[in-house]
Scaffold this active site. Sequence first.
Site, short mmCIF file in Angstrom:
data_model
loop_
_atom_site.label_atom_id
_atom_site.label_comp_id
_atom_site.label_asym_id
_atom_site.label_seq_id
_atom_site.Cartn_x
_atom_site.Cartn_y
_atom_site.Cartn_z
N ARG A 118 0.73 -1.37 -0.03
CA ARG A 118 0.10 -0.14 0.09
C ARG A 118 0.93 1.31 -0.24
O ARG A 118 1.01 1.90 0.98
CB ARG A 118 -1.07 0.08 1.24
CG ARG A 118 -1.74 -1.39 1.39
CD ARG A 118 -3.07 -1.21 2.19
NE ARG A 118 -4.12 -0.65 1.25
CZ ARG A 118 -5.24 -0.48 1.87
NH1 ARG A 118 -5.58 -0.55 3.08
NH2 ARG A 118 -6.30 0.02 0.84
N GLN A 123 -0.57 2.12 -6.50
CA GLN A 123 -1.93 2.45 -6.24
C GLN A 123 -2.58 1.92 -7.33
O GLN A 123 -3.67 1.52 -7.33
CB GLN A 123 -2.16 3.95 -5.98
CG GLN A 123 -1.99 4.42 -4.37
CD GLN A 123 -2.17 5.85 -4.44
OE1 GLN A 123 -2.29 6.61 -5.13
NE2 GLN A 123 -2.50 6.28 -3.03
N ASP A 126 -3.92 -1.68 -6.78
CA ASP A 126 -4.57 -1.96 -5.50
C ASP A 126 -5.80 -2.34 -5.79
O ASP A 126 -6.84 -1.73 -5.92
CB ASP A 126 -4.71 -0.43 -4.76
CG ASP A 126 -5.28 -0.76 -3.44
OD1 ASP A 126 -5.67 -2.18 -3.22
OD2 ASP A 126 -5.37 -0.09 -2.76
N SER A 129 -8.78 -2.26 -3.11
CA SER A 129 -9.55 -0.80 -3.10
C SER A 129 -10.42 -0.88 -4.17
O SER A 129 -11.74 -0.46 -4.19
CB SER A 129 -8.39 0.09 -3.05
OG SER A 129 -7.75 0.18 -1.78
N TYR A 223 -5.08 0.13 7.87
CA TYR A 223 -6.33 -0.48 8.46
C TYR A 223 -6.51 0.01 9.81
O TYR A 223 -5.34 0.47 10.40
CB TYR A 223 -6.28 -1.99 8.27
CG TYR A 223 -6.33 -2.44 6.86
CD1 TYR A 223 -7.26 -2.54 6.08
CD2 TYR A 223 -5.09 -2.91 6.29
CE1 TYR A 223 -7.39 -3.14 4.92
CE2 TYR A 223 -5.20 -3.44 4.88
CZ TYR A 223 -6.10 -3.52 4.36
OH TYR A 223 -6.22 -4.20 2.74
#
Length: 362
Positions: A118, A123, A126, A129, A223
Amino acid sequence: MRIGVPKESAAGERRVALVPEVVSKLAAGGFEVLVERGAGDAASFPGTAYEEAGAQLVDDPWSAEAVAKVQKPTAEEAARLREGQVLIGFLQPLTDAEGVAALGRAGVVAFAMESIPRITRAQPMDALSSQATVSGYKATLLAAERLPRFFPMLMTAAGTVAPAKVLVLGAGVAGLQAVATARRLGAVVTGFDVRPVVREQIESLGASWLDLGVVGEETAGGYAQELSADQQQRQQQELEARLPDFDVVITTALIPGRAAPRLIPASAVRAMRPGSVIVDLAAEAGGNCELASPGEEVEREGVTIVGFTNLPSSMPFHASQLYARNVAALLQHLAPGGELALDWEDEITAGACVTRKQEVAA
């Protein structure tokens, strides 16, 4: 480099690992894509679209140098993989250690989409997500469909109808998408997360912040850190007192590889108004709601509790489109210009490869 795209064999899985839009970009970037016949049909991507994008329709996509999947391979599929072959997919490294170990023993170079670091540079890859975006959106639609009330405020000749009150627990990607979707549908929305840092994100979407007096830290992966037993008890008590104020509760609290934190005990469900709806996005990991049943919709104490799993598969077109972009970004990172060049000093390559981690540990 040839990329094979098999048809998903897991029950109820309608997504496909690559879509025509992405295939055309990969083909232009030096890749050759082999798509199993019918692989995209359930996601509304016909074979003709793949051919027009430059893919080749085949009966056996497993002969390619790399195989891109959504779900982890079955035992039969894993047996078709060979040493040195690249595998990409949701491989469940935290919950299926034996499956990953078997891939490692076979010499497969397996990259788990759950293990993408992450970091900013990763990104575009990902997938957690991108699929959570789909889940949060669909969870809100499921709630709206089951609630025996309107979501928006309506002013009619028969009088004014008050808007529904929605509470979203957890402000990760899924939670924020649920907040945004409920707001678009006209509900009065409140969000909660143990991480105070996300309050601004919730309020920026037009929702209110629910302060329960319980604050947790954020892990390096973004998280929420697991609360202590005392904090969990206080959180449950505060929620139980506040839940009767809401018509809909959408829970999204989930930490990969762990049982879902219990947010809503049975006693809190009993305190809710008849006709209320709970959508538990963590049902697959035991549920945020004590009375949730994984994969099922149940009614308890007059409250409808939806515990459906794999919501992205219920919206396979866009879920596949987003996932395919994640996979393509990873492929272009691993094989720039279509030539495989694995740099084990690179944080993304080393972090996502779950079979090499086992070799290093051994």
